[in-house]
Motif scaffolding. Structure first.
Motif, PDB file in Angstrom:
ATOM      1  N   ALA A  65      12.490   5.518   3.384  1.00 21.29           N
ATOM      2  CA  ALA A  65      11.363   4.909   2.667  1.00 21.29           C
ATOM      3  C   ALA A  65      11.119   3.482   3.137  1.00 21.29           C
ATOM      4  CB  ALA A  65      11.633   4.934   1.164  1.00 21.29           C
ATOM      5  N   LYS A  66      12.195   2.738   3.379  1.00 14.87           N
ATOM      6  CA  LYS A  66      12.046   1.334   3.776  1.00 14.87           C
ATOM      7  C   LYS A  66      11.399   1.180   5.152  1.00 14.87           C
ATOM      8  CE  LYS A  66      15.655  -0.890   1.011  1.00 14.87           C
ATOM      9  NZ  LYS A  66      16.942  -1.632   1.068  1.00 14.87           N
ATOM     10  N   ARG A  67      11.541   2.180   6.022  1.00 12.55           N
ATOM     11  CA  ARG A  67      10.979   2.057   7.362  1.00 12.55           C
ATOM     12  C   ARG A  67       9.508   2.462   7.409  1.00 12.55           C
ATOM     13  NH1 ARG A  67       9.631   6.537   9.218  1.00 12.55           N
ATOM     14  NH2 ARG A  67       9.032   5.593  11.207  1.00 12.55           N
ATOM     15  N   ARG A  68       8.955   2.864   6.268  1.00 13.94           N
ATOM     16  CA  ARG A  68       7.525   3.213   6.222  1.00 13.94           C
ATOM     17  C   ARG A  68       6.674   1.941   6.285  1.00 13.94           C
ATOM     18  NH1 ARG A  68       6.987   8.786   6.899  1.00 13.94           N
ATOM     19  NH2 ARG A  68       8.955   9.675   6.175  1.00 13.94           N
ATOM     20  N   ASP A  69       5.381   2.139   6.601  1.00 16.14           N
ATOM     21  CA  ASP A  69       4.519   0.966   6.744  1.00 16.14           C
ATOM     22  C   ASP A  69       4.179   0.335   5.405  1.00 16.14           C
ATOM     23  OD1 ASP A  69       2.973   3.117   5.961  1.00 16.14           O
ATOM     24  OD2 ASP A  69       1.727   3.143   7.768  1.00 16.14           O
ATOM     25  N   ILE A  70       3.812   1.134   4.395  1.00 14.57           N
ATOM     26  CA  ILE A  70       3.464   0.581   3.084  1.00 14.57           C
ATOM     27  C   ILE A  70       4.085   1.421   1.979  1.00 14.57           C
ATOM     28  CG2 ILE A  70       1.325  -0.570   3.799  1.00 14.57           C
ATOM     29  CD1 ILE A  70      -0.253   1.822   2.953  1.00 14.57           C
ATOM     30  N   THR A  71       4.230   0.814   0.816  1.00 11.45           N
ATOM     31  CA  THR A  71       4.965   1.464  -0.275  1.00 11.45           C
ATOM     32  C   THR A  71       4.300   2.754  -0.750  1.00 11.45           C
ATOM     33  OG1 THR A  71       3.780   0.075  -1.882  1.00 11.45           O
ATOM     34  CG2 THR A  71       5.922  -0.705  -1.104  1.00 11.45           C
ATOM     35  N   ILE A  72       2.964   2.791  -0.747  1.00 11.52           N
ATOM     36  CA  ILE A  72       2.310   4.002  -1.251  1.00 11.52           C
ATOM     37  C   ILE A  72       2.437   5.156  -0.265  1.00 11.52           C
ATOM     38  CG2 ILE A  72       0.699   2.714  -2.693  1.00 11.52           C
ATOM     39  CD1 ILE A  72      -1.464   3.292  -0.585  1.00 11.52           C
ATOM     40  N   ASN A  73       2.892   4.860   0.975  1.00  9.22           N
ATOM     41  CA  ASN A  73       3.177   5.910   1.951  1.00  9.22           C
ATOM     42  C   ASN A  73       4.667   6.254   1.975  1.00  9.22           C
ATOM     43  OD1 ASN A  73       0.561   6.165   2.765  1.00  9.22           O
ATOM     44  ND2 ASN A  73       0.782   5.059   4.687  1.00  9.22           N
ATOM     45  N   ALA A  74       5.424   5.691   1.056  1.00 10.94           N
ATOM     46  CA  ALA A  74       6.872   5.897   1.044  1.00 10.94           C
ATOM     47  C   ALA A  74       7.317   6.700  -0.177  1.00 10.94           C
ATOM     48  CB  ALA A  74       7.586   4.544   1.071  1.00 10.94           C
TER      49      ALA A  74
ATOM     50  N   PHE B 120      11.670   5.553  -4.111  1.00 10.53           N
ATOM     51  CA  PHE B 120      12.920   4.879  -3.785  1.00 10.53           C
ATOM     52  C   PHE B 120      12.732   3.384  -3.554  1.00 10.53           C
ATOM     53  CE2 PHE B 120      13.812   9.300  -2.803  1.00 10.53           C
ATOM     54  CZ  PHE B 120      15.047   9.476  -3.414  1.00 10.53           C
ATOM     55  N   THR B 121      11.537   2.943  -3.208  1.00  9.67           N
ATOM     56  CA  THR B 121      11.306   1.503  -3.053  1.00  9.67           C
ATOM     57  C   THR B 121      11.103   0.832  -4.414  1.00  9.67           C
ATOM     58  OG1 THR B 121       8.883   1.604  -2.921  1.00  9.67           O
ATOM     59  CG2 THR B 121      10.114   1.956  -0.871  1.00  9.67           C
ATOM     60  N   GLU B 122      10.872   1.631  -5.451  1.00 12.11           N
ATOM     61  CA  GLU B 122      10.620   1.170  -6.824  1.00 12.11           C
ATOM     62  C   GLU B 122       9.354   0.305  -6.920  1.00 12.11           C
ATOM     63  OE1 GLU B 122      14.160  -0.729  -8.194  1.00 12.11           O
ATOM     64  OE2 GLU B 122      15.322   1.129  -8.252  1.00 12.11           O
ATOM     65  N   LYS B 123       8.466   0.447  -5.931  1.00 10.08           N
ATOM     66  CA  LYS B 123       7.214  -0.326  -5.938  1.00 10.08           C
ATOM     67  C   LYS B 123       5.994   0.558  -5.683  1.00 10.08           C
ATOM     68  CE  LYS B 123       9.591  -4.390  -4.042  1.00 10.08           C
ATOM     69  NZ  LYS B 123       9.755  -5.256  -2.834  1.00 10.08           N
ATOM     70  N   GLY B 124       6.212   1.706  -5.074  1.00 13.84           N
ATOM     71  CA  GLY B 124       5.105   2.533  -4.627  1.00 13.84           C
ATOM     72  C   GLY B 124       4.186   2.994  -5.744  1.00 13.84           C
ATOM     73  N   LEU B 125       4.751   3.502  -6.840  1.00 14.04           N
ATOM     74  CA  LEU B 125       3.924   4.020  -7.939  1.00 14.04           C
ATOM     75  C   LEU B 125       3.150   2.893  -8.614  1.00 14.04           C
ATOM     76  CD1 LEU B 125       6.282   6.721  -9.491  1.00 14.04           C
ATOM     77  CD2 LEU B 125       4.143   7.098  -8.254  1.00 14.04           C
ATOM     78  N   ASP B 126       3.816   1.744  -8.809  1.00 15.07           N
ATOM     79  CA  ASP B 126       3.114   0.604  -9.411  1.00 15.07           C
ATOM     80  C   ASP B 126       1.974   0.135  -8.511  1.00 15.07           C
ATOM     81  OD1 ASP B 126       4.681   0.587 -11.660  1.00 15.07           O
ATOM     82  OD2 ASP B 126       6.096  -0.914 -10.903  1.00 15.07           O
ATOM     83  N   ASP B 127       2.244   0.082  -7.192  1.00 13.04           N
ATOM     84  CA  ASP B 127       1.203  -0.361  -6.259  1.00 13.04           C
ATOM     85  C   ASP B 127       0.049   0.632  -6.215  1.00 13.04           C
ATOM     86  OD1 ASP B 127       2.629  -2.624  -5.675  1.00 13.04           O
ATOM     87  OD2 ASP B 127       3.506  -1.849  -3.824  1.00 13.04           O
ATOM     88  N   LEU B 128       0.368   1.909  -6.372  1.00  6.19           N
ATOM     89  CA  LEU B 128      -0.683   2.933  -6.399  1.00  6.19           C
ATOM     90  C   LEU B 128      -1.566   2.735  -7.624  1.00  6.19           C
ATOM     91  CD1 LEU B 128      -1.524   5.387  -4.693  1.00  6.19           C
ATOM     92  CD2 LEU B 128      -0.109   6.807  -6.182  1.00  6.19           C
ATOM     93  N   ARG B 129      -0.936   2.459  -8.770  1.00  6.74           N
ATOM     94  CA  ARG B 129      -1.704   2.236 -10.005  1.00  6.74           C
ATOM     95  C   ARG B 129      -2.518   0.942  -9.931  1.00  6.74           C
ATOM     96  NH1 ARG B 129       3.501   3.278 -12.267  1.00  6.74           N
ATOM     97  NH2 ARG B 129       3.718   5.468 -12.925  1.00  6.74           N
ATOM     98  N   ASP B 130      -1.923  -0.104  -9.328  1.00 12.71           N
ATOM     99  CA  ASP B 130      -2.552  -1.427  -9.313  1.00 12.71           C
ATOM    100  C   ASP B 130      -3.505  -1.623  -8.136  1.00 12.71           C
ATOM    101  OD1 ASP B 130      -1.066  -1.968 -11.565  1.00 12.71           O
ATOM    102  OD2 ASP B 130       0.539  -3.005 -10.463  1.00 12.71           O
ATOM    103  N   GLY B 131      -3.547  -0.659  -7.215  1.00 11.67           N
ATOM    104  CA  GLY B 131      -4.437  -0.785  -6.067  1.00 11.67           C
ATOM    105  C   GLY B 131      -3.997  -1.858  -5.093  1.00 11.67           C
ATOM    106  N   LEU B 132      -2.697  -1.859  -4.747  1.00 13.51           N
ATOM    107  CA  LEU B 132      -2.159  -2.885  -3.858  1.00 13.51           C
ATOM    108  C   LEU B 132      -1.564  -2.264  -2.601  1.00 13.51           C
ATOM    109  CD1 LEU B 132      -0.298  -5.205  -6.414  1.00 13.51           C
ATOM    110  CD2 LEU B 132      -2.490  -5.647  -5.278  1.00 13.51           C
ATOM    111  N   ILE B 133      -1.720  -2.974  -1.491  1.00 12.19           N
ATOM    112  CA  ILE B 133      -1.072  -2.606  -0.242  1.00 12.19           C
ATOM    113  C   ILE B 133       0.073  -3.574  -0.020  1.00 12.19           C
ATOM    114  CG2 ILE B 133      -1.356  -2.402   2.256  1.00 12.19           C
ATOM    115  CD1 ILE B 133      -2.831  -0.238   0.708  1.00 12.19           C
ATOM    116  N   ARG B 134       1.300  -3.019   0.025  1.00 10.45           N
ATOM    117  CA  ARG B 134       2.515  -3.838   0.154  1.00 10.45           C
ATOM    118  C   ARG B 134       3.461  -3.136   1.123  1.00 10.45           C
ATOM    119  NH1 ARG B 134       4.432  -6.917  -4.051  1.00 10.45           N
ATOM    120  NH2 ARG B 134       3.297  -5.582  -5.522  1.00 10.45           N
ATOM    121  N   THR B 135       4.212  -3.884   1.901  1.00  8.98           N
ATOM    122  CA  THR B 135       5.218  -3.293   2.782  1.00  8.98           C
ATOM    123  C   THR B 135       6.538  -3.155   2.023  1.00  8.98           C
ATOM    124  OG1 THR B 135       5.758  -5.494   3.637  1.00  8.98           O
ATOM    125  CG2 THR B 135       4.174  -4.182   4.898  1.00  8.98           C
TER     126      THR B 135
END
Length: 477
Positions: free
Chosen positions: A77-86, A99-114
């Motif tokens: 998961a950590k080697r993916r480009d962004i959290t919503i793709n992990a 597993f990054t513990e950020k992907g679902l929140d970023d999906l809900r909040d509309g954020l692109i994060r590595t």
């Protein structure tokens, strides 16, 4: 690994009475940056790729992993480009695992994060900068501030030029321009100062012969903004564009992306470079071919230079147009619409696209990026001028002038004029036939033939026949 798991899955599906397609194996090929064995099969009509979880290590000067090994879900998961793709989907529990513990929140909040700090992620693979832009525009999401800061870092921008193949850059840009919101992609490229790293990787021999420096990259955003206003109007500040300009857009799905690429590359408008024979060629052609490695698919390489070459011709034509508006000849307008630099369907360029792109470049000069404001009065006058011309084209039924075939073919023209052989004169004669057709749309072949003969008799058509030599070498006895 992918192949044994695919074989296991296919066997299991068979016991359940579920058919799978043929399993294909894509082997490792480090020379082509393919470090993982992948297996593919079709299941429930879907193409499924299967590959093992992995972790990777990168060299300082390359985006190609130096080491690939089996990894844990977290490492993968950590080697993916962004959290919503992990995000993972557990087929046993039917739940999403983050597993990054950020992907679902970023999906809900509309954020692109590595998943990892962006500078670390981008140093490993600078192409991820462009993928962040593409996914942000695709989903309408925002980039977190850390991504913006890292993307502007000179080290990362230099790595985007030196570590990433031009083919991969071109692929990402092409996906953006064909995607849901190409303007948003171009705006983000502008905000992250990525224009130069994307387009400037030209061979030194081309850079050395450029006729001038490219204009300010802001021109790309200005023209793309104007194109968006014309293609997807959101208010009635300016008059709506005549429907004739949208007709080919609807007929050819690649036209929209081609117009956005042309708008994106307008800093190179009117620039040339010298080839090995010292012939001046459009600089935009070199950018598309060398810096972006985009070929003729979507008519990028062949179509965009034609759009560029049409701009000065369309502008000049429309400046002259009012002088013959009331005394126009149908042929004058029709022959212009047939001009090889205005209408070239083999390169994906319809005359209406040439006029639309010319309008974009003229309106772009009236757009103030800093104030995010268009000079509405002058822009409206421009649109009215282009619309007035389109109305005349429609009234004269000239939309398809570019595809009109001559009433007489080359053989028939030669026969009518008593010519034994063709030559340069024949192309000119055929052009005259088309011109006559445009001014005499109700006439037939017989009338055209009679007119053509009169033109020859009165000296307005000259035939350059091949003349036999007056002296010949004596034959040997």
């Amino acid at each position: 690994m992918g192949l044994p798991f695919a074989e296991h899955l296919a066997e299991f599906a068979k016991t359940k009475g579920i058919a799978t397609g043929t399993i294909a194996k894509i082997a490792q090929n480090p020379d082509q940056s393919k470090h993982l064995e992948t297996a593919t099969l079709k299941l429930y009509g879907l193409d499924i790729d299967l590959v093992n979880l992995r972790s990777e290590e990168y060299a300082e000067n390359s985006r190609i992993p130096t080491g690939v090994s089996f990894g844990t879900p977290l490492e993968d998961a950590k080697r993916r480009d962004i959290t919503i793709n992990a995000l993972f989907y557990n087929v046993h529990t039917h739940s999403v695992e983050d597993f990054t513990e950020k992907g679902l929140d970023d999906l809900r909040d509309g954020l692109i994060r590595t998943p990892l700090p962006p500078k670390e992620t981008f140093k490993d693979d600078p192409l991820r900068v462009l993928r962040c832009v593409r996914f942000a525009s695709r989903f309408g999401f925002d980039l977190v501030d850390e991504i913006s800061s890292a993307a502007k870092d000179p080290v990362i921008q230099d790595a985007l030029v030196t570590k990433v193949t031009r083919e991969r850059v071109g692929v990402e840009l092409s996906k953006m321009l064909k995607g849901r919101d190409p303007l948003r992609s171009i705006e983000l490229i502008h905000q992250l100062s990525l224009f130069t790293p994307i387009v400037s990787a030209l061979p030194s021999e081309i850079l050395a012969t450029l006729s001038n420096r490219p204009k300010d990259p802001e021109l790309a955003r200005r023209n793309a903004t104007v194109l968006s206003l014309l293609l997807d109007p959101i208010d009635d500040q300016i008059p709506p564009l005549h429907p004739i300009y949208y007709r080919y857009l609807r007929a050819d799905a690649t036209t929209r992306a081609r117009l956005y690429l042309a708008s994106f590359l307008t800093p190179y408008l009117s620039l040339t470079y010298l080839d090995k024979k010292r012939k001046a060629l459009p600089a935009v052609e070199a950018v598309i071919r060398e810096a972006l490695k985009l070929g003729t698919q979507n008519h990028f390489l062949d179509g965009v230079p034609f759009l560029f070459s049409a701009v000065p011709k369309v502008r000049q034509f429309l400046l002259e147009y009012p002088t013959f508006y009331t005394e126009h000849k149908r042929s004058r307008i029709g022959m212009f619409l047939r001009h090889k630099n205005i209408h070239h369907l083999n390169a994906g360029v319809h005359w209406s696209s040439s006029f639309l792109f010319s309008l974009v470049t003229e309106m772009g000069e009236l757009y103030d990026l800093n104030a995010d404001k268009l000079d509405v009065d002058r822009a409206s006058a421009l649109v009215e001028r282009y619309n007035q011309f389109a109305t005349l084209v429609e009234e004269l039924e000239l939309y398809d002038a570019g595809e009109m075939r001559p009433l007489l073919d080359g053989r028939e023209v030669s026969t009518a004029l008593g010519a034994k052989k063709g030559g340069p004169w024949l192309a000119e004669a055929l052009s005259k036939v088309v011109e006559w057709q445009l001014d005499n749309p109700q006439q037939n072949k017989e009338q055209c033939t009679a007119w053509l003969k009169r033109e020859r008799e009165e000296g307005r058509i000259q035939i350059d026949e091949l003349v036999e030599p007056t002296s010949k070498r004596p034959r040997k006895k």
